[in-house]
Scaffold this motif. Sequence first.
Motif, short mmCIF file in Angstrom:
data_model
loop_
_atom_site.label_atom_id
_atom_site.label_comp_id
_atom_site.label_asym_id
_atom_site.label_seq_id
_atom_site.Cartn_x
_atom_site.Cartn_y
_atom_site.Cartn_z
N GLY A 1 -5.86 3.81 2.89
CA GLY A 1 -5.37 2.74 3.81
C GLY A 1 -5.29 3.00 5.04
N ASP B 1 -10.54 0.70 -1.57
CA ASP B 1 -9.35 0.38 -1.03
C ASP B 1 -9.01 -1.03 -1.76
OD1 ASP B 1 -6.85 0.59 -0.21
OD2 ASP B 1 -7.55 -0.43 2.03
N ARG C 1 1.02 -1.30 0.07
CA ARG C 1 0.12 0.06 0.01
C ARG C 1 0.81 1.33 -0.02
NH1 ARG C 1 -5.34 -0.87 2.97
NH2 ARG C 1 -5.23 -2.63 3.35
#
Lengths: 649, 304
Positions: free
Chosen positions: B241, B255, A28
């Motif tokens: 996130g 996401d 991420r």
Amino acid sequence: MRDVLVRGTSGDGRAVRSRVRSGHGRQRTRLLAALALVATALLPAAALQPAPANAADGGTFTVALTNEVDSFNPFLGIEATSFEMWALMYDYLIGYSMKDMSPTPALATEWDTSDDGLTWTFHMRDDVTWSDGEPLTANDVAYTYNRVLDGGPEAATWSSYLVGVQKIEATDDTTVVLTLKKPNAVLPLLPIPIVPEHVWKDVSEKAVKSYANEPKDGTVVGSGPFRLVEGTAGGSTYRFEANPDYWKGAPHVDEVVYRVYKSEDPAVQALVKGEVDFVEGISALQVKSLQGKEGITAQNGDSPGFDEIAFNTGSVDLDTGKPIGDPNPAVLDPKFRFALNFAIDRDQLIRTVYQGAGQPGATIIPPAYPEYQWTSDDPDAFAYNPEKAAQLLDEAGYVVGSDGKRTMPDGSPIGTLRLAARSDSETSLDVMNYFKEWLADLDIDSKVETYESSKLTDVILEGTFDTFEWGWYVEPDPDSMLSYLTCGQRGNWSDSWYCNDAYDELYQSQHVEMDDAKRADDVKQMQALLYDDAPYLVTAYSSIGEAFRSDRFACFQPQPDPGGIWLIQYGSQNYLNLRPAADAGDCDGLPDAVGAVDSSGNGGTPGTKGSDDGGGSGAMIGVGVLAGLAVVVGGIALVRRRATADDRE
Amino acid sequence: MSATTAAPVSARALARRRRREAWRRGWTTFRSHRAGMIGLTVLTVFVLVALLAPLLAPAEGLEVTKATGGVLEKPSGEFWLGTDDKGRSVLTLLIWGSRISLFVGLMATLISMVIGTIIGITSGYFGGWTGAILFRLTEWFLVIPFLPLAIVMATVLGRSLLNIVIVIGVTSWPGTALLIRSQTLTIRERPYLERARVLGAGSTHQIRRHILPNVMPMVFANTTLTVAIAILTETTLSFLGLGDPTRVSWGTMLDQAFGVGAITTGAWWFIVPPGVCVVLVVLCFTLVGQALEEVLNPRLGERR
């Protein structure tokens, strides 16, 4: 080995961890991407123009990275991408073979060792020159190794390969002799980049920590197949020019350019649009969607690493021997941990979390190294069997109490197990969510907690955890992986606080064992011990998704061959193999190279445009949704403005 | 019979009756706003879905180990909106996600309203140093770029549902505070407050009995608009996130979808539904908010 590692601070442990995991799995980094977007929005429009798509020119091979290079200085960097850059810039005495990553001649053409294993003699080639014209001799090799042996920042990454080495000498221009105190089974593996003595002798041990080794400080002198001409650590573009005089033969492309993308999806879109020629570290679903596209070849390559659920097997203060941290007493019990081995449905994890790419996990040596991998006699040793798990827990005394939850053998409640996941990896989070549900099936409460990777390293060293999910990248020689579970590594590289004297004895014995078969036996016994004590429950052998424009380039040889990955390998061999698809021919007879004209038709059809199906419409939907959101936000902002304006009297 | 000759009505009952009539008048005006009514209807549906989630879609549908579908299956008779990358029904996720999204939106708005109202009234009512400092504080918060502040706070506090509520609540109050402050300033100068002061009313009494009731409609109308922004923020932070990773919200769905490359793989059913839901809810809150403003502030309507 311990000596060397004790010198490394906990910071080094973290460093290697991040190197180990970088470039693997889905990360991420969108947060950074969002901030970068904010930043670019402030720049003049010209800065937003994409660089001209020069990928169409066969001379430039463009690679999309999702991780930045952290240093071009081979003594400093820790990210996997940095290792890749050094492989282009420098040479090694010993390389890794493409077939199985075994030691293979590089600068050294041959080597021999004394019967007692205490003297290693390497004979080098004499036709290698540095990019400034100076010859590369054995003195450069001895200089580089001695720098590592002397300790300091140079030792952090590389000293583990020179364990037990007492003296390194260049007896003449083409001979290097290593003298050892005790035998070292890891040799002749020596993947240390050789740096030029006549340049680095001016960089003191103090200065090396801040030495960037980048073109902005003057020409970077190297001997590798490519030369760094543009780029800086942490930057977003790195440009390399081919070395026409390379001793293995000149590369078939003029330039290699790396571009850093903040996440995988934009990189994949860039590949589809033809802005880049190669992407790596993409998800299995992306691989699947790319496989159908004209002019693109994609695969999930086997990567020699594993992911695991690790337990706190007993964190202690190493000086006093007193327990530190707050592990749940249940996870300290090997029987409890072993029972949970059967509570994990590894097949389901592979099917869903890993999206079908990868293999169910078993032991800490991945299948890429079959000679060292232990296999159980019991075919169901790693099978999902909740009944067996429950039965083992019952036998160990963890019976279901009156409240429907399992209790400790003394009747006290187990409480809630903490499952630590890495917030920068979706795989990690997913695996722990599955684990939580499997534990619930066994009447054990648990909760998932997330940590940044760097924070998790601290938590592990403090012992304030029960279990966590992470992975290791396993080197061709199993020694370093095995060492991470020895007692001496606790508080250092060990992340499970595992300590077993029998295991340590076997570790010492394999480390000096020069007979390969005997050594492999020791290594397998160690894995059998780990199976019973279960400091790790290996969940999966991961794979790495890669794709390239097969209408432009060809001749990627997988490593290991077959089934392995195409780039970000050990060594730089594929940068020498690859060439424009038009002149692929038979790839000089490489048997499994992808894109050879006479191979299985993977060559792709040059000139065809990638069909604009799923990807395109999907992107448009995404844009549409975003545009919708933007309109709404804008509308609200206007309404609010008006509202406030009206209310001022 | 007129009210004056009836049995003596207590002041309290009188006030209650007056208030009830005001509500009825307001409701009639509100009903005449078609956009506002549409917004209210759709919102009611969403709230009902959120409240009835356990009945509409069993909670087992959220468990990854019990998922029955394939990886990113297309919409079908069994899975009306297809499946996610773990084989769970996207519809189930959407229904349960509405709970978190609405909850975070409402709770954050509550915090934001309380902070905004208190600071707005205090800085408006008390001039001098107190007012000036509070006003500067408000302005200071107003000029800090909102998203970076929220990101930094969310990172520092860690990822949990409560924290995201706090982050949004604490970062979205300055607008409300300014609005309330300006309103308080005008009310403070009105003759009846002057009279109250002359009669010896203290600050607490003035604020509680005269100012607060007068700014309440304003707060109320502003709330609906802030909810919209809070929901959008929750989605944004989750998408980046920073949301609670163990709970399903529309933001975490987006996401997830982005994470598995749903855009590249063309799995529109994983991206579009949560996106559309966010847009719908935000739009409806805005429509209702606008209609409410017109009800509570008739001068807006006159100008039309």
